[in-house]
Design a protein around this motif. Structure first.
Motif, short mmCIF file in Angstrom:
data_model
loop_
_atom_site.label_atom_id
_atom_site.label_comp_id
_atom_site.label_asym_id
_atom_site.label_seq_id
_atom_site.Cartn_x
_atom_site.Cartn_y
_atom_site.Cartn_z
N TYR A 135 104.96 60.28 20.82
CA TYR A 135 105.62 60.43 22.12
C TYR A 135 106.75 61.43 21.91
O TYR A 135 107.28 61.57 20.79
CB TYR A 135 106.26 59.10 22.56
N THR A 141 112.24 58.33 26.65
CA THR A 141 112.43 57.10 25.86
C THR A 141 111.26 56.78 24.93
O THR A 141 111.40 55.94 24.04
CB THR A 141 112.58 55.90 26.82
N ALA A 213 103.08 54.89 29.27
CA ALA A 213 103.92 55.87 29.98
C ALA A 213 103.21 56.48 31.18
O ALA A 213 103.81 57.23 31.94
CB ALA A 213 104.45 56.98 29.07
N GLU A 214 101.92 56.17 31.35
CA GLU A 214 101.18 56.66 32.53
C GLU A 214 100.02 55.70 32.79
O GLU A 214 99.60 54.97 31.88
CB GLU A 214 100.66 58.08 32.30
N ALA A 215 99.54 55.73 34.02
CA ALA A 215 98.42 54.85 34.36
C ALA A 215 97.15 55.36 33.67
O ALA A 215 96.91 56.56 33.61
CB ALA A 215 98.23 54.83 35.87
N ASP A 234 97.83 48.82 25.36
CA ASP A 234 98.67 49.35 26.44
C ASP A 234 100.12 48.94 26.21
O ASP A 234 100.39 47.85 25.68
CB ASP A 234 98.16 48.75 27.76
N ILE A 235 101.04 49.79 26.61
CA ILE A 235 102.47 49.44 26.56
C ILE A 235 103.12 49.99 27.82
O ILE A 235 102.79 51.08 28.27
CB ILE A 235 103.15 49.96 25.27
N TYR A 236 104.04 49.20 28.38
CA TYR A 236 104.65 49.57 29.66
C TYR A 236 106.17 49.55 29.55
O TYR A 236 106.74 48.75 28.79
CB TYR A 236 104.20 48.56 30.73
N GLY A 237 106.82 50.38 30.32
CA GLY A 237 108.27 50.33 30.39
C GLY A 237 108.77 51.47 31.24
O GLY A 237 108.00 52.33 31.67
N LEU A 238 110.07 51.46 31.50
CA LEU A 238 110.67 52.57 32.25
C LEU A 238 112.10 52.80 31.78
O LEU A 238 112.75 51.88 31.28
CB LEU A 238 110.59 52.36 33.76
N THR A 239 112.53 54.04 31.92
CA THR A 239 113.84 54.46 31.44
C THR A 239 114.95 53.53 31.96
O THR A 239 115.85 53.16 31.21
CB THR A 239 114.14 55.89 31.93
N ASP A 303 105.95 50.34 40.96
CA ASP A 303 104.64 50.15 40.32
C ASP A 303 103.90 49.00 41.01
O ASP A 303 104.48 47.94 41.24
CB ASP A 303 104.80 49.85 38.82
N ARG A 327 101.98 54.18 40.54
CA ARG A 327 103.18 53.94 41.33
C ARG A 327 102.81 54.08 42.79
O ARG A 327 101.93 54.86 43.13
CB ARG A 327 104.24 54.99 41.01
N LYS A 423 102.95 63.09 29.67
CA LYS A 423 102.30 62.49 30.83
C LYS A 423 101.45 63.57 31.51
O LYS A 423 101.93 64.66 31.76
CB LYS A 423 103.34 61.99 31.82
#
Ligand code: DLL
Length: 433
Positions: A135, A141, A213-215, A234-239, A303, A327, A423
């Motif tokens: 990444y 992030t 970081a993206e769908a 899969d891993i999810y998160g946001l700044t 989301d 989103r 992304k």
């Protein structure tokens, strides 16, 4: 073999977890009320004080926060600790308007590292593993988040960042990287490039990937798993909430466990903002329970997804979230129909194509035009016009039955759609609306 598994926290009874969340929530509400004038004003306007919040049952009394609030308070109007206590910032790419700046104390970084270490462990990572973090490093992030998690999990960490694809492959092969962390679209590109270089799934030392970081669709997961010979998590998160690791997938690969001792999730109706019953699809809203520098209460992520209330076979008790469909911002409304790029990806992969496509939307004479440009794979490639037309028709029919509207499908030659190192940009919307 050492493994970073916080069983006491990740597998605690729901009863204990709710108690812990409630204690943290009460503290967090006082923290923002006392230290962030913007929050205090918002809460006063909503007629609520910290005394009204005793448990997560009372969450609904609190006002929502959205990206607009972050823009209104740019650059540091939501900072809840003295600047001297901040050790780092990260920021979003800011494609629409001002960037969002998130602040971290050392405790915030430690908590974030812990979340990412849990993700690496759930993907099978131990101190024996070599984790290649591809990444982007820097303000994004993804890089530093998984980097911190990899350290905490005791893995050997390769801080590659994104780009320089051939060098990425050299390190994977020479240093025998076993876990790859990058966006799913970059993983697909790396797989394509490795295949061109003559490496098959059995030659590649990787065993797992942690992609987010993206769908991305289940079909894309299967493709990447097959081409790299790995299990893809899969891993999810946001700044706004630290970065990656808000939720992560375990070996069951059936939804992502939300790190619920740190983040409280709700699903609300995006139009009425009313909380929805367990299992409903809606907008994901998060409250960070123990972030110090940049705490957010009831933050609207935009989301769209569903929480999975059933217990997981892996033994972790933290609630799971489904893969976000995308989103609500990314959802296209074409001729009145809701279209998510991930639905298009599903159709393409089911027909044997890779996820190299572009959606072009325009408006001509008050009617939406909808074109999907799809790259042929070398196996599918043909320059026989009759065959191309037949393939285009097949995809047009497939898309019509998935989406309910007709798209103009244009097949293009292999390698004509730009690859992404971060992304992927899938949509070009030329409508001026
Ligand atoms: O993308 C953080 C991240 C980095 C997550 C690395 C996972 C891995 P932002 O740039 O602020 O942060 O973008 C956050 O990306 O609201 C979702 O719309 C989307 N997103 C993130 N992870 C996933 C995922 C990072 N696994 C926004 N599936 C979020 C679908 C995702 N969408």
């Amino acid at each position: 073999m050492e493994r970073y598994f916080q069983q006491d926290l990740e597998c605690m009874s729901r009863e204990k977890l709710v108690k812990l969340q409630n204690e943290k929530l009460v503290k967090q509400v006082w923290h923002v009320w006392s230290n962030v004038p913007y929050y205090k004003k918002k809460m006063e306007e909503a007629g609520v004080t910290p005394d009204d919040i005793k448990s997560s049952e009372d969450l609904k009394k609190l006002p929502f926060m959205s990206k607009d609030d972050l823009r209104n308070t740019y650059p540091d109007g939501l900072l809840a600790v003295p600047k001297k206590d901040v050790v780092r910032i990260h920021s979003t790419s800011g494609t629409t308007g001002k960037r969002v700046v998130g602040y971290y104390t050392q405790n915030d970084i430690d908590m974030w590292d812990e979340c990412c270490a849990r993700a690496i462990t759930a993907a099978g990572g131990t101190e024996e593993d070599v984790v290649q973090v591809s990444y982007g490093y820097g303000l994004f992030t993804g890089g530093l988040g998984l980097h911190g998690g990899s350290h905490k999990a005791g893995c050997m960490t390769i801080p590659m960042s994104s780009g320089s694809t051939d060098r990425q492959i050299m390190f994977i092969m020479d240093l025998k990287a076993s876990i790859l962390c990058c966006t799913p679209s970059y993983a697909a590109y790396l797989a394509e490039r490795m295949n061109e270089m003559g490496y098959g799934p059995d030659d590649i030392p990787l065993k797992a990937g942690i992609f987010g970081a993206e769908a991305w669709s289940e079909e894309m997961r299967r493709d990447i798993e097959k081409n790299l010979g790995i299990k893809a998590f899969d891993i999810y998160g946001l700044t706004e909430l630290s970065g990656p690791g808000v939720a992560y997938e375990c070996s069951a690969q059936e939804g992502m466990h939300i790190n619920e001792d740190h983040f409280l999730a709700e699903i609300v109706d995006p139009d009425t903002l009313e909380p929805l019953p367990p299992g409903s699809q809606g907008e994901l809203v998060f409250t960070s329970l123990d972030r110090e520098a940049f705490p957010l209460l009831r933050y609207r992520t935009k989301d769209i997804c569903r929480l999975i209330p059933e217990p997981c076979s892996c033994g972790r008790t933290h609630l799971r979230m489904e893969k976000p469909k995308g989103r609500s911002d990314d959802m296209l409304i074409i001729r009145g129909v809701n279209v998510f790029p991930s639905q298009i990806e599903t159709v393409l992969i089911n027909h044997g194509y890779a996820a190299n496509y572009q959606i072009i939307v325009d408006r001509v004479n008050n009617t939406d035009t909808f074109e999907v440009k799809v790259e042929m794979t070398p196996e599918i490639f043909t320059d026989n016009i009759g065959e191309v037309e037949a393939k285009q028709k097949e995809l047009t029919d497939g898309l019509k039955s998935m989406l309910g509207i007709k798209a103009k499908v244009t097949l293009v030659a292999p390698k004509t759609i730009a690859r992404s190192e971060g992304k992927a940009v899938r949509v070009i919307d030329n409508r001026k609306i």
